[in-house]
Design a protein around this motif. Sequence first.
Motif, PDB file in Angstrom:
ATOM      1  N   ARG A   1     -15.243  85.563  43.379  1.00 49.61           N
ATOM      2  CA  ARG A   1     -15.626  84.278  43.958  1.00 49.61           C
ATOM      3  C   ARG A   1     -14.806  83.212  43.248  1.00 49.61           C
ATOM      4  NH1 ARG A   1     -19.188  81.970  47.054  1.00 49.61           N
ATOM      5  NH2 ARG A   1     -20.360  83.898  47.424  1.00 49.61           N
ATOM      6  N   ARG A   2     -14.187  82.334  44.021  1.00 54.12           N
ATOM      7  CA  ARG A   2     -13.332  81.283  43.452  1.00 54.12           C
ATOM      8  C   ARG A   2     -12.324  81.878  42.451  1.00 54.12           C
ATOM      9  NH1 ARG A   2     -18.754  78.090  42.182  1.00 54.12           N
ATOM     10  NH2 ARG A   2     -19.369  77.602  44.300  1.00 54.12           N
ATOM     11  N   HIS A   3     -11.691  82.955  42.861  1.00 58.52           N
ATOM     12  CA  HIS A   3     -10.638  83.616  42.081  1.00 58.52           C
ATOM     13  C   HIS A   3     -11.104  84.194  40.747  1.00 58.52           C
ATOM     14  CE1 HIS A   3      -7.646  81.886  44.873  1.00 58.52           C
ATOM     15  NE2 HIS A   3      -8.417  80.817  44.837  1.00 58.52           N
TER      16      HIS A   3
ATOM     17  N   LEU B   1     -18.774  77.608  60.958  1.00 53.36           N
ATOM     18  CA  LEU B   1     -17.840  78.109  61.970  1.00 53.36           C
ATOM     19  C   LEU B   1     -16.398  78.019  61.466  1.00 53.36           C
ATOM     20  CD1 LEU B   1     -20.250  78.514  63.654  1.00 53.36           C
ATOM     21  CD2 LEU B   1     -19.209  77.197  65.513  1.00 53.36           C
ATOM     22  N   VAL B   2     -16.090  76.925  60.772  1.00 59.10           N
ATOM     23  CA  VAL B   2     -14.758  76.809  60.169  1.00 59.10           C
ATOM     24  C   VAL B   2     -14.587  77.909  59.104  1.00 59.10           C
ATOM     25  CG1 VAL B   2     -13.265  75.336  58.761  1.00 59.10           C
ATOM     26  CG2 VAL B   2     -14.541  74.350  60.684  1.00 59.10           C
ATOM     27  N   ASP B   3     -15.663  78.153  58.361  1.00 58.07           N
ATOM     28  CA  ASP B   3     -15.638  79.213  57.350  1.00 58.07           C
ATOM     29  C   ASP B   3     -15.339  80.566  57.980  1.00 58.07           C
ATOM     30  OD1 ASP B   3     -16.233  78.659  54.544  1.00 58.07           O
ATOM     31  OD2 ASP B   3     -17.524  80.431  54.667  1.00 58.07           O
ATOM     32  N   ASP B   4     -15.955  80.807  59.122  1.00 58.12           N
ATOM     33  CA  ASP B   4     -15.739  82.074  59.823  1.00 58.12           C
ATOM     34  C   ASP B   4     -14.286  82.201  60.281  1.00 58.12           C
ATOM     35  OD1 ASP B   4     -18.350  82.725  59.430  1.00 58.12           O
ATOM     36  OD2 ASP B   4     -18.969  82.579  61.533  1.00 58.12           O
ATOM     37  N   VAL B   5     -13.700  81.079  60.720  1.00 52.13           N
ATOM     38  CA  VAL B   5     -12.292  81.104  61.130  1.00 52.13           C
ATOM     39  C   VAL B   5     -11.411  81.388  59.909  1.00 52.13           C
ATOM     40  CG1 VAL B   5     -10.385  79.694  62.005  1.00 52.13           C
ATOM     41  CG2 VAL B   5     -12.607  79.645  63.178  1.00 52.13           C
ATOM     42  N   LEU B   6     -11.724  80.707  58.786  1.00 50.54           N
ATOM     43  CA  LEU B   6     -10.944  80.930  57.555  1.00 50.54           C
ATOM     44  C   LEU B   6     -11.137  82.352  57.023  1.00 50.54           C
ATOM     45  CD1 LEU B   6     -11.584  77.537  55.688  1.00 50.54           C
ATOM     46  CD2 LEU B   6      -9.465  78.267  56.827  1.00 50.54           C
ATOM     47  N   GLY B   7     -12.284  82.937  57.293  1.00 56.41           N
ATOM     48  CA  GLY B   7     -12.565  84.300  56.839  1.00 56.41           C
ATOM     49  C   GLY B   7     -11.652  85.324  57.523  1.00 56.41           C
ATOM     50  N   ILE B   8     -11.051  84.912  58.631  1.00 55.53           N
ATOM     51  CA  ILE B   8     -10.100  85.806  59.320  1.00 55.53           C
ATOM     52  C   ILE B   8      -8.662  85.295  59.169  1.00 55.53           C
ATOM     53  CG2 ILE B   8      -9.429  86.817  61.544  1.00 55.53           C
ATOM     54  CD1 ILE B   8     -12.391  86.649  62.388  1.00 55.53           C
ATOM     55  N   TRP B   9      -8.477  83.998  59.455  1.00 61.77           N
ATOM     56  CA  TRP B   9      -7.113  83.476  59.494  1.00 61.77           C
ATOM     57  C   TRP B   9      -6.740  82.622  58.276  1.00 61.77           C
ATOM     58  CZ3 TRP B   9     -10.172  83.860  63.938  1.00 61.77           C
ATOM     59  CH2 TRP B   9      -9.696  84.741  64.921  1.00 61.77           C
ATOM     60  N   GLY B  10      -7.656  82.516  57.307  1.00 65.27           N
ATOM     61  CA  GLY B  10      -7.379  81.696  56.124  1.00 65.27           C
ATOM     62  C   GLY B  10      -6.268  82.298  55.281  1.00 65.27           C
ATOM     63  N   SER B  11      -5.577  81.444  54.552  1.00 68.21           N
ATOM     64  CA  SER B  11      -4.502  81.914  53.681  1.00 68.21           C
ATOM     65  C   SER B  11      -5.107  82.429  52.374  1.00 68.21           C
ATOM     66  CB  SER B  11      -3.557  80.741  53.414  1.00 68.21           C
ATOM     67  OG  SER B  11      -2.793  81.017  52.279  1.00 68.21           O
TER      68      SER B  11
ATOM     69  N   GLU C   1      -4.038  82.884  49.398  1.00 70.70           N
ATOM     70  CA  GLU C   1      -3.771  82.134  48.159  1.00 70.70           C
ATOM     71  C   GLU C   1      -4.700  80.923  48.059  1.00 70.70           C
ATOM     72  OE1 GLU C   1      -0.615  82.042  50.447  1.00 70.70           O
ATOM     73  OE2 GLU C   1      -1.212  84.132  50.151  1.00 70.70           O
ATOM     74  N   VAL C   2      -5.073  80.385  49.206  1.00 69.17           N
ATOM     75  CA  VAL C   2      -5.901  79.178  49.211  1.00 69.17           C
ATOM     76  C   VAL C   2      -7.389  79.514  49.174  1.00 69.17           C
ATOM     77  CG1 VAL C   2      -6.409  77.045  50.448  1.00 69.17           C
ATOM     78  CG2 VAL C   2      -4.093  77.976  50.496  1.00 69.17           C
ATOM     79  N   THR C   3      -7.815  80.493  49.994  1.00 72.34           N
ATOM     80  CA  THR C   3      -9.243  80.802  50.065  1.00 72.34           C
ATOM     81  C   THR C   3      -9.710  81.673  48.904  1.00 72.34           C
ATOM     82  OG1 THR C   3      -8.882  82.816  51.362  1.00 72.34           O
ATOM     83  CG2 THR C   3      -9.210  80.785  52.605  1.00 72.34           C
TER      84      THR C   3
ATOM     85  N   LEU D   1     -14.025  69.913  59.162  1.00 77.47           N
ATOM     86  CA  LEU D   1     -13.270  70.520  60.257  1.00 77.47           C
ATOM     87  C   LEU D   1     -11.849  70.899  59.863  1.00 77.47           C
ATOM     88  CD1 LEU D   1     -14.218  68.373  63.379  1.00 77.47           C
ATOM     89  CD2 LEU D   1     -14.954  70.699  62.864  1.00 77.47           C
ATOM     90  N   GLU D   2     -11.243  70.083  58.984  1.00 79.08           N
ATOM     91  CA  GLU D   2      -9.811  70.258  58.718  1.00 79.08           C
ATOM     92  C   GLU D   2      -9.497  71.077  57.479  1.00 79.08           C
ATOM     93  OE1 GLU D   2      -8.209  66.306  58.663  1.00 79.08           O
ATOM     94  OE2 GLU D   2      -8.609  66.003  60.806  1.00 79.08           O
ATOM     95  N   ARG D   3     -10.521  71.382  56.700  1.00 86.06           N
ATOM     96  CA  ARG D   3     -10.295  72.055  55.426  1.00 86.06           C
ATOM     97  C   ARG D   3      -9.639  73.424  55.641  1.00 86.06           C
ATOM     98  NH1 ARG D   3     -14.676  75.500  53.848  1.00 86.06           N
ATOM     99  NH2 ARG D   3     -15.860  76.006  55.704  1.00 86.06           N
ATOM    100  N   ASP D   4      -8.935  73.876  54.620  1.00 85.63           N
ATOM    101  CA  ASP D   4      -8.311  75.196  54.694  1.00 85.63           C
ATOM    102  C   ASP D   4      -8.833  76.113  53.577  1.00 85.63           C
ATOM    103  OD1 ASP D   4      -7.149  74.046  52.520  1.00 85.63           O
ATOM    104  OD2 ASP D   4      -5.093  74.122  53.288  1.00 85.63           O
ATOM    105  N   ARG D   5      -9.907  75.710  52.928  1.00 82.29           N
ATOM    106  CA  ARG D   5     -10.483  76.566  51.885  1.00 82.29           C
ATOM    107  C   ARG D   5     -11.994  76.437  51.873  1.00 82.29           C
ATOM    108  NH1 ARG D   5      -7.747  74.845  46.667  1.00 82.29           N
ATOM    109  NH2 ARG D   5      -6.213  73.935  48.031  1.00 82.29           N
TER     110      ARG D   5
END
Lengths: 335, 335
Positions: A103-105, A219-229, A231-233, A331-335
Amino acid sequence: MTATLPVEITATRELVQPALRAAVDELEPSMRRIVSYHLGWLDEHGEEVTAGGGKALRPALALLAAQAVRAEPEAALPGAVAVELVHNFSLLHDDVMDGDTERRHRPTVWRLFGTPAAILAGDALLTLAVDVLERAADPAATSCLTESVQQLISGQSKDVDFEHRTDVELGECLEMADGKTGALMRCAARVGGLLGKAEPEAADLLGGFGGNLGLAFQLVDDVLGIWGSPEVTGKPVLADLRVRKKSVPVVAAFASGTPEGERLRELYRQPDPPTEEELHRMADLIERSGALSWTRDAAERYAAEARTCLDRLRPPAEIHTALADLTRFVLERDR
Amino acid sequence: MTATLPVEITATRELVQPALRAAVDELEPSMRRIVSYHLGWLDEHGEEVTAGGGKALRPALALLAAQAVRAEPEAALPGAVAVELVHNFSLLHDDVMDGDTERRHRPTVWRLFGTPAAILAGDALLTLAVDVLERAADPAATSCLTESVQQLISGQSKDVDFEHRTDVELGECLEMADGKTGALMRCAARVGGLLGKAEPEAADLLGGFGGNLGLAFQLVDDVLGIWGSPEVTGKPVLADLRVRKKSVPVVAAFASGTPEGERLRELYRQPDPPTEEELHRMADLIERSGALSWTRDAAERYAAEARTCLDRLRPPAEIHTALADLTRFVLERDR
């Protein structure tokens, strides 16, 4: 582009951190050490570290909610601390249940200190949260907190059940997301309002704002859980597909009535763990089924709903801006 | 001879059971089913069963405490339900941490429904306990409950730590027993008194009674954990020695300064699991070191301390009798 937290949010941290530390200081030393590691204040050897910690969205939401009804942010401090403690209680226990090792690297608490330590530290934080809020002597606030904890538990329980099912429906899946994330963000905003002596209607609007923001967040979390980078997540690439999680984009693909959705369902039913190639195919199928767009649109809709609550609430201009910024960040976050 | 529960204790069950069921009914269906199984109300297929359930000492203590200060037992009902829920929260989580597969002759919840279900059901009961007591609108009672939960967690945390240590001292071991059992029984009696509008001094005496009774209870439990009859306790013969638990009789033997105590320490340090023959030797060493007598005497001393609190409290005669009977039951029980 990395969306950064609005300045008003980071500013509230300066108010919350000392109060959070004071609360954690009430724990007995062995629990305190484990919790301080989990919160990113100590490293695994018990040495202090400066960086670390989560986004602390929930306490920021509580303080801004009090300000939205023209109270001082300090009024909401016990609520801010309580929701952050409850959030961390749920992280500690969820990591055990989901078997997550990072969690958190950093290694998760159960991984580093053992499962009993993680269960006990979670129990201690839940109890501390109630205790901190109880001292604010606002029964409506305390019962809002316990109610949201039951919803959180119910959401996590659904999440665990979904693992063994292939017939999860979109409605159930959104209910699960509301329990896991909507409930506590709704509570954060509502409790902040209640401690700021909000009128009932204003408290409801704040709850509506927080709950919808929480759903958009999930929902954004779910998107990041698949398409998130990764190194960032801090999570592996295609993380949620790897463990065949029934997150909203996946279930939306199942529900899409498209051949891509059916093909995804078949891949989810396979007994063997998916190969790297299959993982990429799964992500591609979700995208082509229209479920990625659907999920993003749904997140936008919840965020719009949150903004409607905000407009009806008519908070002071700078608080309106801060809460609108927070909605955009979610909405715009990437992590 | 089997010591039976005093009739006043079993009578209080009739008052507590409906209130406990009403509280559990507030849980959402999947949690309710798991909790109802744990409480012995449902079998593993979800069918109702008539027998089952624990001793429910803590709720009885709460109701009798209210009556001791001349209130109606009903006044203490929210407290009685809350402490029973907290007790069961701790059993659910402890069974996960200790890896225990059976409780009351049935598979434990984690064993039957999985670890996530047991963690979540425990979390739900802890939250429900706070909620039920919160509605009684007595802040001192709620903070007594959360304080006792922190002590419970601290006691369990010590218990887990002791597993990896061979230098546990008797003082620490008694502190652990006070956390694991004394704290919640102290809270049960004190909360019953508080809800019965006890004067501060009477509430303190009730707390003293409950805490000492709890310690006596735990020490008897430790004796039964080694010398208890498996058919009666539902645990394997020499159960605590099998898992090399550092219970009070064991640590008292370590601290005895006798050759038997040293020999026991060596057997505890062995890397391999003890053979049946070694288990019997261990029990024999504890007895010959004087630690069995010491533990029994200590239990008697705590019970005597409890009786002193009771005498100073001067409750109505029939309540004095009931609480004295309860104290005798705790010492004489074989399960």
